[in-house]
Design an enzyme around this catalytic site. Structure first.
Site, short mmCIF file in Angstrom:
data_model
loop_
_atom_site.label_atom_id
_atom_site.label_comp_id
_atom_site.label_asym_id
_atom_site.label_seq_id
_atom_site.Cartn_x
_atom_site.Cartn_y
_atom_site.Cartn_z
N LYS A 49 1.46 4.22 -2.93
CA LYS A 49 1.42 5.68 -2.71
C LYS A 49 2.70 6.33 -3.21
CE LYS A 49 -1.82 5.14 1.09
NZ LYS A 49 -1.97 4.79 2.49
N ASP A 55 0.84 -1.21 0.00
CA ASP A 55 0.00 0.00 0.00
C ASP A 55 0.87 1.25 0.00
OD1 ASP A 55 -2.73 1.25 0.40
OD2 ASP A 55 -1.65 2.05 2.12
N1 LIG Z 1 -9.65 2.73 4.77
C1 LIG Z 1 -9.00 3.83 4.56
O1 LIG Z 1 -8.61 4.57 5.46
C2 LIG Z 1 -8.69 4.22 3.18
C3 LIG Z 1 -9.12 3.49 2.12
N2 LIG Z 1 -8.84 3.85 0.86
C4 LIG Z 1 -9.32 3.05 -0.24
O2 LIG Z 1 -10.74 3.00 -0.22
C5 LIG Z 1 -11.16 1.85 -0.92
C6 LIG Z 1 -12.27 1.18 -0.12
O3 LIG Z 1 -11.80 0.72 1.09
P1 LIG Z 1 -12.81 0.13 2.14
O4 LIG Z 1 -14.07 0.82 2.11
O5 LIG Z 1 -12.05 0.09 3.42
O6 LIG Z 1 -13.03 -1.35 1.57
P2 LIG Z 1 -14.25 -2.33 1.85
O7 LIG Z 1 -13.75 -3.70 1.64
O8 LIG Z 1 -14.91 -2.01 3.12
O9 LIG Z 1 -15.25 -1.98 0.70
C7 LIG Z 1 -15.04 -2.28 -0.63
C8 LIG Z 1 -16.37 -2.28 -1.31
O10 LIG Z 1 -16.15 -2.51 -2.67
C9 LIG Z 1 -17.07 -3.45 -3.14
N3 LIG Z 1 -16.53 -4.11 -4.32
C10 LIG Z 1 -15.40 -4.81 -4.43
N4 LIG Z 1 -15.25 -5.19 -5.71
C11 LIG Z 1 -16.29 -4.73 -6.39
C12 LIG Z 1 -16.68 -4.80 -7.74
N5 LIG Z 1 -15.95 -5.42 -8.66
N6 LIG Z 1 -17.81 -4.22 -8.11
C13 LIG Z 1 -18.57 -3.57 -7.20
N7 LIG Z 1 -18.24 -3.46 -5.91
C14 LIG Z 1 -17.11 -4.04 -5.52
C15 LIG Z 1 -17.32 -4.34 -2.01
O11 LIG Z 1 -18.54 -4.96 -2.17
P3 LIG Z 1 -18.98 -6.27 -1.35
O12 LIG Z 1 -18.98 -5.84 0.05
O13 LIG Z 1 -20.29 -6.57 -1.94
O14 LIG Z 1 -17.89 -7.26 -1.66
C16 LIG Z 1 -17.30 -3.36 -0.87
O15 LIG Z 1 -18.58 -2.80 -0.74
C17 LIG Z 1 -9.92 1.04 -1.16
O16 LIG Z 1 -9.48 1.22 -2.48
C18 LIG Z 1 -8.90 1.64 -0.22
O17 LIG Z 1 -7.59 1.55 -0.67
C19 LIG Z 1 -8.13 4.97 0.58
C20 LIG Z 1 -7.71 5.77 1.57
C21 LIG Z 1 -7.93 5.45 2.98
N1 LIG Z 2 -4.79 1.32 4.40
C1 LIG Z 2 -4.36 2.62 4.11
C2 LIG Z 2 -5.53 3.51 3.97
C3 LIG Z 2 -5.21 4.69 3.20
O1 LIG Z 2 -4.81 4.69 2.07
C4 LIG Z 2 -3.51 3.15 5.22
O2 LIG Z 2 -3.43 2.51 6.23
O3 LIG Z 2 -2.90 4.20 5.07
#
Ligand SMILES: NC(=O)C1=CN([C@@H]2O[C@H](COP(=O)(O)OP(=O)(O)OC[C@H]3O[C@@H](n4cnc5c(N)ncnc54)[C@H](OP(=O)(O)O)[C@@H]3O)[C@@H](O)[C@H]2O)C=CC1
Ligand SMILES: N[C@@H](CC=O)C(=O)O
Ligand code: NA
Length: 916
Positions: free
Chosen positions: A776, A772
């Site tokens: 970045k 990850d």
């Molecule tokens: N957590 C953080 O602090 C940060 C996160 N991010 C980014 O945010 C994004 C989301 O993270 P997060 O919310 O924690 O992840 P989650 O696993 O909680 O959520 C991902 C979602 O994407 C859905 N999904 C996966 N594949 C598909 C697809 N092919 N089509 C449609 N829906 C899909 C999943 O659906 P289902 O549940 O039905 O499988 C789920 O609802 C990631 O890319 C992460 O890198 C970026 C910065 C910070």
């Molecule tokens: N998993 C990532 C979320 C942000 O991109 C982190 O821990 O920084």
């Protein structure tokens, strides 16, 4: 009045029944009958223009003069058609006169107008004009059913009259109605026998609808005690047929006839038939299309009325067709020219010829809704003097937008056209010869091409005529082509003075560019009232929405599709739910989530999902996930000009679609790092497209979540700074772990906490492996201009070797505690040296490389001072060389990440024209 006629008989030279003479001519009174003192006294109370008898010194008997005098005074007060503001004109169309109840309603509206005098123009009851035309068609084609159709006409009016009238009033109307029907029967029989009908015959038959509705309304008003007369306008309105289905009113003749009519029929309220008139030879005719509006405008001008009110079934003139732009607004005012332009371009305003008669005298036209009396309507008038002060406001510059569909562009091109007088004339005379109507023309000053729009139905004939007219020029190459571009629409922006105000056309074209609308041709006349653009027909509604929205007539509206309603996606939906009404009310931004797509199911909506209950709605009416259908649904909605897809997954397959989406004009916003850290060639292609187009791709949350990392770097680069190095703690998860991995706590326990807090990637191994952070680093390296692949970044993984093959994140978390002692040892080593462990990423721009490693820092180092999920990123640049520019703060977690995505959405709205 009896005494009046008796005394008038003494005036052999004039008829005082005709007040025309009072207004326009000297009154000549026989000397023998004048008493100068009394006459002068009485006449002085009358209008100017009346001259006293020339030879006052020859008095007549005082008694007779006095008698005459009293009669005169009465006559003048009642019979004089004193024109001016005291008259108000109303026009009620067929819908307003549709039933007995509606006719009574019309009577109430007229009674409520407290103008001194009123003239009310009425159309036939709804559908009656069509019924009358049908009678003629049937009779002409010898279809016997014209007789039963005439019965239906009789029945409609007879039953309406029975509903509203009684006693003498009813008897008067029914007797006239039956007489008319009998006459019509005879006329239709004649048409039947002849198998032919002349235009004037047809006009005579058709005009009966107006005659009956005017009589009915006038009797209803008289029943209410109103001093009211009905007017057959064929006795008053004289028009000259001009061909091409138009007529020119003879104002002078009509005015005189109106004066005469009024002197015979003095009253407070005149109910006049709309639509019908007479030729100078007294042959019945009609005012053709929109005839009743025209009648009202002519009457308004003949009377110099204070106002003409056109009653209709809409609240007024809209800024755009409300069926195409749901946020179109009712315009409070329009200048005559603006109304004219809007109607020309297809808006449902008055026909331009309706505006001309009243415009001459500056008489305002009010358009009002008979079914919504609380709506003030639209006033068409000369712009108020102080309107100039508001000209800086775009809303006042561009009043509205109108469109014309089903057009084709014709482009005549060739080097042989430049400097050759007569080319344009030859082109347009060929077009005229086939009777085609040219809607707009555009010719660049290089004179190499002339382009014009004609109705699609006429383009074939136009093309053939041009090919034939310019055969020789085409054969010898002086003309290169006569090209047809089918399926076009015109979009016109209409507004007083807009064309002479800097920035209006720039704003218009900017809005079109931002909505990815290609403009095929442009015309702006020097009339300063409209700017016309030709676009593809399929883009027309989108273009209309985009420009309408841009000129603040409605909100900046974005149709959004949220992909991945997981932790971040659902937090974003909550934030949108809580903020959308504030954005609408205070910032004029209308964000509509039209679809939510998960990996298994999706929820679609046509008007926008209720974000307070999207989870329940998805349960109730969610459907099987289908990305293609989802995108088509969100973007296919032509009512909203802008579409944005927000990818909140971590799925590289979703990221693989960004390029296509941008090509389609769909804006993309994402926290998903896969596109920008994926294969370099795809990344470069994506960014190149982004730079070329007006479609936006925002990804601030991919680095440091909501912290302004990407935008800070962009700002440095765009202002000409040179990046030397970017170094930092880019992982919220690893920051949290090493900030809390102390005091003998187990490593696996702290990792569990980070996952629980929503800091980790969907699979925490992406964090612990350093992948990850490496992503970045790559994102920032590429942003800084380095052409690196993810595989070029050496990464020190913290995932124990045996756990790298675990099938799932869950299994990994279960196995991790086994390796706690190993991590404890590393931590102790650092602690004993007075240092802390920190997992850092470095972009070494100078040496064109990047790396990710676990380093030890002294406890007083800024990197050692962090807490929680803090990220800290230090930019060393040419400007920030001795002291790096540092951005620090929580760099992971649902709220801050969703907040970062939300900021990108608002940045998009502002790029699309929302006020800043
Ligand atoms: N957590 C953080 O602090 C940060 C996160 N991010 C980014 O945010 C994004 C989301 O993270 P997060 O919310 O924690 O992840 P989650 O696993 O909680 O959520 C991902 C979602 O994407 C859905 N999904 C996966 N594949 C598909 C697809 N092919 N089509 C449609 N829906 C899909 C999943 O659906 P289902 O549940 O039905 O499988 C789920 O609802 C990631 O890319 C992460 O890198 C970026 C910065 C910070
Ligand atoms: N998993 C990532 C979320 C942000 O991109 C982190 O821990 O920084
Ligand atoms: Na960020």
């Amino acid at each position: 009045m009896a005494s009046l006629s008796a005394s008038l008989s003494h005036f052999s030279r004039i008829s005082l029944n005709s007040n025309t003479s009072l207004q326009h001519e000297n009154i000549k009174i026989p000397e023998s009958q004048c008493h100068p003192f009394l006459l002068s006294h009485r006449f002085n109370s009358l209008r100017k223009g009346i001259t006293l008898p020339q030879r006052r010194e020859s008095p007549s008997t005082g008694i007779r003069a006095s008698l005459i005098d009293v009669s005169l005074d009465l006559t003048v007060e009642e019979n004089r058609l004193s024109k001016g503001e005291s008259w108000s004109v109303h026009k009620f169309g067929g819908t307003c006169m549709g039933s007995s109840q509606r006719i009574k309603n019309v009577a109430d509206i007229v009674l409520n107008d407290d103008s001194e005098r009123k003239l009310v123009v009425v159309s036939a009851m709804s559908k009656v004009t069509d019924m009358m035309y049908e009678l003629i068609t049937k009779a002409q084609s010898r279809d016997d059913s014209y007789i039963s159709s005439l019965e239906a006409v009789l029945e409609k009016h007879s039953s309406t009259a029975h509903d509203m009238l009684d006693g003498d009033n009813l008897a008067i109307f029914l007797s006239k109605l039956h007489e008319d029907i009998n006459n019509l029967k005879a006329m239709l029989r004649a048409i039947y026998i002849a198998g032919h009908v002349t235009e004037s015959f047809a006009d005579f038959v058709v005009g009966h609808g107006e005659l009956w509705s005017a009589q009915m309304l006038s009797l209803v008003m008289r029943k209410n005690g109103t001093d009211c007369k009905w007017m057959d306008t064929r006795e008053v309105l004289i028009v000259h047929p001009t061909g091409s289905n138009q007529v020119d009113p003879d104002y002078l003749e009509s005015e005189q006839k109106l004066e005469k009519w009024y002197s015979r029929n003095p009253c407070k309220v005149i109910i006049a038939t709309g639509f019908i008139a007479s030729t100078p030879k007294n042959i019945p005719t009609t005012l053709k299309r929109d005839g009743s509006d025209f009648s009202a405008a002519i009457m308004g001008s003949l009377l110099r009325a204070g106002q003409v009110t056109i009653w209709t079934d809409v609240d007024g003139v809209y800024s755009a067709d409300p069926r195409k732009v749901s946020e179109a607004v009712i315009l409070k005012t329009l200048s005559y020219q603006e109304a004219w332009e809007m109607s020309y371009f297809g808006a449902n305003v008055l026909h331009p010829r309706t505006i001309i008669p009243v415009m001459k005298y500056g008489i305002p036209i009010l358009i009002r809704n008979i079914f919504n009396l609380s709506a003030p309507g639209t006033k068409i008038c000369h712009p108020a003097v102080n309107d100039n002060e508001d000209m800086a406001n775009l809303q006042n510059l561009v009043k509205g937008f109108a469109t014309i569909d089903n057009l084709a562009l014709v482009n005549v091109e060739g080097t042989g056209m430049a400097g050759v007088p007569g080319t344009a004339s030859a082109i347009f005379s060929a077009v005229k010869d086939v009777g085609a109507n040219v809607i707009m023309i555009s010719q660049a000053s290089s004179e190499h091409s002339v382009c014009f729009a004609v109705p699609e139905t006429e383009v074939k004939a136009v093309a053939e005529a041009l090919q034939s007219r310019f055969r020789q020029a085409l054969d010898n190459g002086r003309l290169s082509q006569v090209a047809i571009i089918p399926n076009c629409s015109i979009l016109a922006a209409v507004g007083q003075k807009m064309a002479s105000t800097p920035g209006v056309s720039a704003t218009l074209f900017n809005a079109l560019a931002k909505a990815s609308i290609n403009v095929r041709a442009i015309a702006q006349g020097c009339s300063e009232y409209n700017i016309t653009v030709v676009v593809k027909r399929e883009d027309c509604i989108k273009a209309l929405r985009a420009v309408h929205s841009r000129f603040y007539l409605s909100r900046t509206t974005i149709a959004m599709g949220i992909i991945g309603p997981g932790l971040i996606g659902s937090t974003l939906l909550d934030q949108l739910r809580d903020q959308t009404s504030v954005l609408k009310e205070e910032f004029n931004i209308d964000l509509r989530v039209m679809g939510i797509l998960g990996s298994k199911s999706m929820l679609l909506s046509h008007g926008g999902i209720d974000l307070a209950s999207w989870k329940e709605l998805r349960e109730e009416r969610g459907e099987v996930a289908n990305l293609e259908k989802f995108v088509q649904h969100v973007h296919g909605n032509h009512f909203i000009p802008n579409t944005a897809l927000v990818d909140c997954t971590a799925d590289p397959a979703i990221a693989g679609h960004y390029y296509d989406w941008l090509c389609k004009g769909i804006h993309v916003i994402t926290p998903n790092k896969k596109a920008n850290s994926g294969p370099l060639d795809q990344y470069l292609k994506l960014r190149a497209l982004q730079r070329q187009s007006y479609t936006h791709y925002f990804y601030e949350a991919t680095v440091g979540a909501g912290l302004p990392i990407v935008s800070t770097l962009r700002g440095l680069l765009e202002t000409g700074d040179k990046i030397l190095q970017i170094e930092g703690i880019f992982s919220g998860t690893l920051s949290y772990i090493f900030n809390n991995f102390k005091d003998g706590r187990a490593f696996s326990e702290v990792v569990g906490e980070a996952k629980e807090a929503g800091f980790t990637e969907p699979d925490p191994r992406d964090d612990l492996s350093g992948t990850d952070v490496a992503r970045k680093v790559i994102i920032l390296a590429r942003e800084s201009g380095l052409k690196l692949e993810l595989s070029n970044i050496p990464v020190e993984s913290l995932v124990p070797e045996p756990l790298r093959v675990c099938a799932s994140a869950q299994e990994f978390m279960q196995q991790l505690p086994k390796f706690d002692p190993e991590f404890a040892k590393k931590q102790e080593g650092a602690e004993n040296a007075g240092e802390v462990l920190r997992y850092v990423g470095v972009v070494d721009v100078t040496n064109k490389k990047g790396f990710v490693e676990l380093r030890r820092y002294k406890k007083d180092h800024p990197f050692a001072q962090l807490s929680g999920s803090d990220n800290i990123i230090a930019f060393t640049t040419r400007r920030y060389k001795n002291q790096p520019l540092i951005v620090r703060g929580p760099g992971a977690g649902a709220q801050v990440t969703a907040g970062g995505i939300f900021s990108d959405i608002l940045r998009l709205a502002s790029y699309l024209g929302a006020p800043s």
